[in-house]
Design a protein around this motif. Structure first.
Motif, PDB file in Angstrom:
ATOM      1  N   PHE A  10      -9.521   5.661   0.658  1.00 32.17           N
ATOM      2  CA  PHE A  10      -8.881   5.091   2.043  1.00 32.17           C
ATOM      3  C   PHE A  10      -9.073   6.126   3.138  1.00 32.17           C
ATOM      4  O   PHE A  10      -8.417   6.896   2.892  1.00 32.17           O
ATOM      5  CB  PHE A  10      -7.438   4.385   1.846  1.00 32.17           C
ATOM      6  CG  PHE A  10      -6.918   3.748   2.897  1.00 32.17           C
ATOM      7  CD1 PHE A  10      -6.958   2.286   2.860  1.00 32.17           C
ATOM      8  CD2 PHE A  10      -6.319   4.539   4.060  1.00 32.17           C
ATOM      9  CE1 PHE A  10      -6.448   1.539   3.917  1.00 32.17           C
ATOM     10  CE2 PHE A  10      -5.777   3.802   5.000  1.00 32.17           C
ATOM     11  CZ  PHE A  10      -5.699   2.463   4.875  1.00 32.17           C
ATOM     12  N   ARG A  67     -12.048   2.034   7.973  1.00 27.59           N
ATOM     13  CA  ARG A  67     -11.971   1.584   9.157  1.00 27.59           C
ATOM     14  C   ARG A  67     -12.574   2.414  10.038  1.00 27.59           C
ATOM     15  O   ARG A  67     -12.112   3.612  10.094  1.00 27.59           O
ATOM     16  CB  ARG A  67     -10.572   1.255   9.744  1.00 27.59           C
ATOM     17  CG  ARG A  67     -10.269   0.943  10.822  1.00 27.59           C
ATOM     18  CD  ARG A  67      -8.889   0.507  11.205  1.00 27.59           C
ATOM     19  NE  ARG A  67      -8.492  -0.168  12.524  1.00 27.59           N
ATOM     20  CZ  ARG A  67      -8.442   0.421  13.561  1.00 27.59           C
ATOM     21  NH1 ARG A  67      -8.127   1.754  13.540  1.00 27.59           N
ATOM     22  NH2 ARG A  67      -8.066  -0.032  14.796  1.00 27.59           N
ATOM     23  N   GLU A  87     -15.520  -1.186  -0.370  1.00 28.86           N
ATOM     24  CA  GLU A  87     -15.238  -2.955  -0.465  1.00 28.86           C
ATOM     25  C   GLU A  87     -14.789  -3.384   0.843  1.00 28.86           C
ATOM     26  O   GLU A  87     -15.087  -4.513   1.187  1.00 28.86           O
ATOM     27  CB  GLU A  87     -14.277  -3.004  -1.697  1.00 28.86           C
ATOM     28  CG  GLU A  87     -14.563  -2.663  -3.145  1.00 28.86           C
ATOM     29  CD  GLU A  87     -13.634  -2.703  -4.160  1.00 28.86           C
ATOM     30  OE1 GLU A  87     -12.459  -3.553  -3.656  1.00 28.86           O
ATOM     31  OE2 GLU A  87     -13.933  -2.422  -5.479  1.00 28.86           O
ATOM     32  N   TRP A  88     -13.943  -2.674   1.273  1.00 31.84           N
ATOM     33  CA  TRP A  88     -13.243  -3.099   2.478  1.00 31.84           C
ATOM     34  C   TRP A  88     -13.720  -2.354   3.915  1.00 31.84           C
ATOM     35  O   TRP A  88     -13.625  -1.178   3.708  1.00 31.84           O
ATOM     36  CB  TRP A  88     -11.665  -3.096   2.651  1.00 31.84           C
ATOM     37  CG  TRP A  88     -11.045  -3.832   1.698  1.00 31.84           C
ATOM     38  CD1 TRP A  88     -11.410  -3.642   0.184  1.00 31.84           C
ATOM     39  CD2 TRP A  88      -9.811  -4.556   1.824  1.00 31.84           C
ATOM     40  NE1 TRP A  88     -10.491  -4.346  -0.498  1.00 31.84           N
ATOM     41  CE2 TRP A  88      -9.524  -5.194   0.527  1.00 31.84           C
ATOM     42  CE3 TRP A  88      -9.665  -5.343   2.921  1.00 31.84           C
ATOM     43  CZ2 TRP A  88      -8.638  -6.235   0.246  1.00 31.84           C
ATOM     44  CZ3 TRP A  88      -8.289  -6.346   2.632  1.00 31.84           C
ATOM     45  CH2 TRP A  88      -7.975  -6.789   1.390  1.00 31.84           C
ATOM     46  N   GLN A 135     -13.311   3.270  -0.845  1.00 39.68           N
ATOM     47  CA  GLN A 135     -13.269   1.615  -1.174  1.00 39.68           C
ATOM     48  C   GLN A 135     -12.838   0.933   0.060  1.00 39.68           C
ATOM     49  O   GLN A 135     -13.424   0.030   0.463  1.00 39.68           O
ATOM     50  CB  GLN A 135     -12.127   1.412  -2.183  1.00 39.68           C
ATOM     51  CG  GLN A 135     -12.726   1.926  -3.443  1.00 39.68           C
ATOM     52  CD  GLN A 135     -11.505   1.910  -4.563  1.00 39.68           C
ATOM     53  OE1 GLN A 135     -10.497   1.039  -4.400  1.00 39.68           O
ATOM     54  NE2 GLN A 135     -11.496   2.581  -5.737  1.00 39.68           N
ATOM     55  N   THR A 136     -12.031   1.716   0.858  1.00 37.99           N
ATOM     56  CA  THR A 136     -11.581   1.136   1.994  1.00 37.99           C
ATOM     57  C   THR A 136     -11.700   1.883   3.572  1.00 37.99           C
ATOM     58  O   THR A 136     -11.485   3.153   3.329  1.00 37.99           O
ATOM     59  CB  THR A 136      -9.909   0.772   2.034  1.00 37.99           C
ATOM     60  OG1 THR A 136      -9.598  -0.220   1.121  1.00 37.99           O
ATOM     61  CG2 THR A 136      -9.358   0.166   3.373  1.00 37.99           C
ATOM     62  N   ARG A 158       0.946  -1.155  -0.079  1.00 36.27           N
ATOM     63  CA  ARG A 158       0.046  -0.225  -0.083  1.00 36.27           C
ATOM     64  C   ARG A 158       0.835   1.151   0.240  1.00 36.27           C
ATOM     65  O   ARG A 158       0.751   2.153  -0.840  1.00 36.27           O
ATOM     66  CB  ARG A 158      -0.955   0.039   1.194  1.00 36.27           C
ATOM     67  CG  ARG A 158      -1.895   1.054   1.379  1.00 36.27           C
ATOM     68  CD  ARG A 158      -2.791   0.864   2.319  1.00 36.27           C
ATOM     69  NE  ARG A 158      -3.787   0.085   2.001  1.00 36.27           N
ATOM     70  CZ  ARG A 158      -4.419  -0.818   2.720  1.00 36.27           C
ATOM     71  NH1 ARG A 158      -4.035  -0.763   4.160  1.00 36.27           N
ATOM     72  NH2 ARG A 158      -5.538  -1.544   2.338  1.00 36.27           N
ATOM     73  N   SER A 175      -8.709   5.628   7.469  1.00 39.74           N
ATOM     74  CA  SER A 175      -8.507   4.789   8.625  1.00 39.74           C
ATOM     75  C   SER A 175      -7.852   5.808   9.869  1.00 39.74           C
ATOM     76  O   SER A 175      -6.751   6.475   9.300  1.00 39.74           O
ATOM     77  CB  SER A 175      -7.454   3.464   8.523  1.00 39.74           C
ATOM     78  OG  SER A 175      -7.093   2.820   9.560  1.00 39.74           O
ATOM     79  N   HIS A 190     -14.878  -7.445   1.895  1.00 44.69           N
ATOM     80  CA  HIS A 190     -14.162  -7.760   2.994  1.00 44.69           C
ATOM     81  C   HIS A 190     -14.901  -6.885   4.157  1.00 44.69           C
ATOM     82  O   HIS A 190     -15.071  -5.984   4.206  1.00 44.69           O
ATOM     83  CB  HIS A 190     -12.592  -7.369   2.837  1.00 44.69           C
ATOM     84  CG  HIS A 190     -11.852  -7.882   1.820  1.00 44.69           C
ATOM     85  ND1 HIS A 190     -12.188  -7.807   0.617  1.00 44.69           N
ATOM     86  CD2 HIS A 190     -10.738  -8.811   1.673  1.00 44.69           C
ATOM     87  CE1 HIS A 190     -11.341  -8.450  -0.090  1.00 44.69           C
ATOM     88  NE2 HIS A 190     -10.420  -9.051   0.723  1.00 44.69           N
TER      89      HIS A 190
END
Length: 512
Positions: free
Chosen positions: A308, A332, A355-356, A329-330, A83, A310, A381
């Motif tokens: 992204f 947390r 997706e995640w 897409q990702t 990443r 997180s 995921h």
């Protein structure tokens, strides 16, 4: 040339690459050569190993060549996060903006050609980390030094005149107050393992000396505050800082409109300025926790390139905020998921490209009700941690049409029974990880559930008496990891005659 020089006519290659090759032409030759195997121009049948490796670097297509040589900014044999590598390639301009698929293709091609080795893979099979072996190390550094592609104080005492990239392996605290100055340095990366504490004046002078930086990674070096003068590095695309005490994101940061990646994993941000919505090129946000502000009332745009985040605080999970992140897409989410249950559960459906998703609860006791969540159907995921669910999560989760990896981790479920009873439930699931379900003693499955399951991990399974018989009907199942299984369960596994050749079974702490 990268430094703006013109190529002299008497340095142009004529009649073969090694004829009339002058010193001034070496950078051009090494970076752009590759149309014909170099061995064709070397006398003799045997080529030394290092020279052979150099030849293989030179023969790479240009787009792979620069990505390969760039590995020199990392210490040899160290695990490199893919990443991070993709983000750096993008910030350097080696791959197009917002093109992770291109970066992944380049990485796989370098792996196929033997320059990179896979270190770890994610549960879904994608490459999580990699490294370049020591046999590649010497040849890469020779090429990098010859092209003045990268420089480190450990390589030579004085920096080369035209070098654009600098990395530090140790003694960062000695480098900062030094007299090194190259106004065209565009990348600086610190890989020192020591958590040096940088003085305010040193950071300020550094930002003044290297004002054309595109990549700034200070690694583990500890800062007491946001570096003064950093807002003047208007070309920055990649920024990584370690500021544990930072609670409020400074407004000056939002003037870096070219920033694509912002990494501050040790910072827990309670307050962010509204101007963060002006940073239209942001793609990756990585914090211990970050709270995004509500968009200004007179501002209708969105962070459309952000893919992204997180870790986002649950207070920011409103329909208005998540609705302005259309291409995430990702994601947390970490915090008190119980208190913000209604807000989070009803807002996730806004993320149609998600997706995640990882949900980490930090409240005790937890009052999460998973059946109230409206998950976007695009999820592939999903990971839950510390959610302490009282109800069986499977009836809710088995309806997700595209989930391939499901991880129910640290105290995610406190019940004794799991039931995947729906016919055809989890139609795309390939990896199932059940962790820290200390009281689980019964697991049932309906016929046709999890038809594509490949890997199952249960850690621990101290009270689980048996696995569902339907598992052994899944033709794709190949990997089974059981931790602390009961004697009864261990005996059941021995009864399958084709166990050894069909399944990769690992029992911990003892063998089968």
């Amino acid at each position: 040339m990268e430094n703006g020089e013109k190529i002299r006519l008497d340095s142009v290659l004529i009649g073969g690459p090694l004829i009339r090759l002058k010193h001034e032409a070496w950078q051009f030759f090494i970076l752009h050569y590759g149309s014909m195997p170099l061995e064709n121009y070397l006398q003799g049948e045997t080529i030394p190993t290092i020279l052979s490796r150099i030849c293989s670097v030179l023969e790479l297509p240009f787009h792979l060549k620069i990505c390969c040589i760039y590995l020199c900014v990392f210490p040899p044999s160290i695990e490199i996060s893919t990443r991070q590598l993709y983000q750096l390639w993008e910030a350097e301009g080696f791959i197009p903006y917002n093109s992770e698929e291109t970066a992944e293709h380049h990485l796989k091609e370098l792996i196929r050609r033997g320059f990179i080795q896979v270190s770890k893979r994610r549960a879904g099979g994608t490459i999580k980390s990699c490294y370049f072996p020591s046999i590649v190390d010497t040849s890469l550094f020779l090429v990098a030094e010859k092209t003045e592609f990268v420089w480190s104080p450990d390589m030579v005492e004085e920096p080369m005149a035209n070098v654009k990239r600098c990395f530090i392996l140790k003694d960062l605290i000695d480098f900062f107050p030094s007299e090194y100055s190259d106004m065209y340095l565009q990348s600086f990366l610190n890989h020192s393992s020591e958590s040096d504490r940088l003085a305010r004046i040193d950071c300020e002078n550094f930002c003044k000396k290297f004002k054309y930086l595109r990549v700034l990674d200070l690694g583990s070096a500890v800062l007491d505050q946001f570096p003064p003068g950093l807002e003047n590095l208007f070309l920055l695309k990649y920024l990584k800082l370690n500021i544990p005490s930072l609670k409020c994101l400074p407004s000056q940061l939002c003037t870096l409109l070219n920033l694509q990646t912002l990494q501050m994993p040790s910072s827990y941000i309670d307050q962010s300025p509204e101007d963060i919505w002006m940073m239209q090129k942001l793609m990756h946000l990585n914090f211990g926790s970050i709270t995004l502000p509500a968009p200004p009332t007179n501002y209708s745009s969105s962070l459309k390139n952000l893919i992204f985040v997180s870790a986002l605080h649950p207070i920011s999970c409103t329909p208005d905020i998540l609705g302005r992140l259309p291409n995430i897409q990702t994601l947390r989410i970490s915090g008190d998921l119980s208190y913000y249950q209604s807000r989070v559960s009803k807002s996730l459906c806004k993320l149609q490209k998600l997706e995640w998703l990882k949900l980490v609860n930090e409240s005790k006791p937890s009052r999460m009700v998973l059946s109230e969540y409206q998950f976007p159907p695009s999820l592939t995921h999903l990971s839950l941690s510390n959610t302490e669910l009282k109800e069986d999560p499977m009836p809710t989760l088995e309806k997700l049409p595209y989930v391939q990896v499901l991880k129910l981790k640290q105290n995610s479920y406190l019940g004794r029974k799991l039931a995947c009873v729906g016919s055809g439930g989890f139609p795309e699931l390939k990896v199932l990880h059940l962790k820290s379900m200390y009281w689980l003693d019964e697991w049932t499955m309906g016929a046709g559930a999890m038809p594509k399951l490949e890997s199952l991990i249960v850690d621990p399974c101290a009270y689980l008496r048996k696995l569902p018989e339907e598992l052994w009907c899944i033709q794709s199942l190949r990997k089974l990891d059981l931790h602390w299984p009961q004697t009864e369960l261990r005996q059941r596994l021995r009864t399958f005659k084709d166990m050894e050749w069909r399944y990769d079974i690992q029992l911990y702490p003892y063998g089968i």
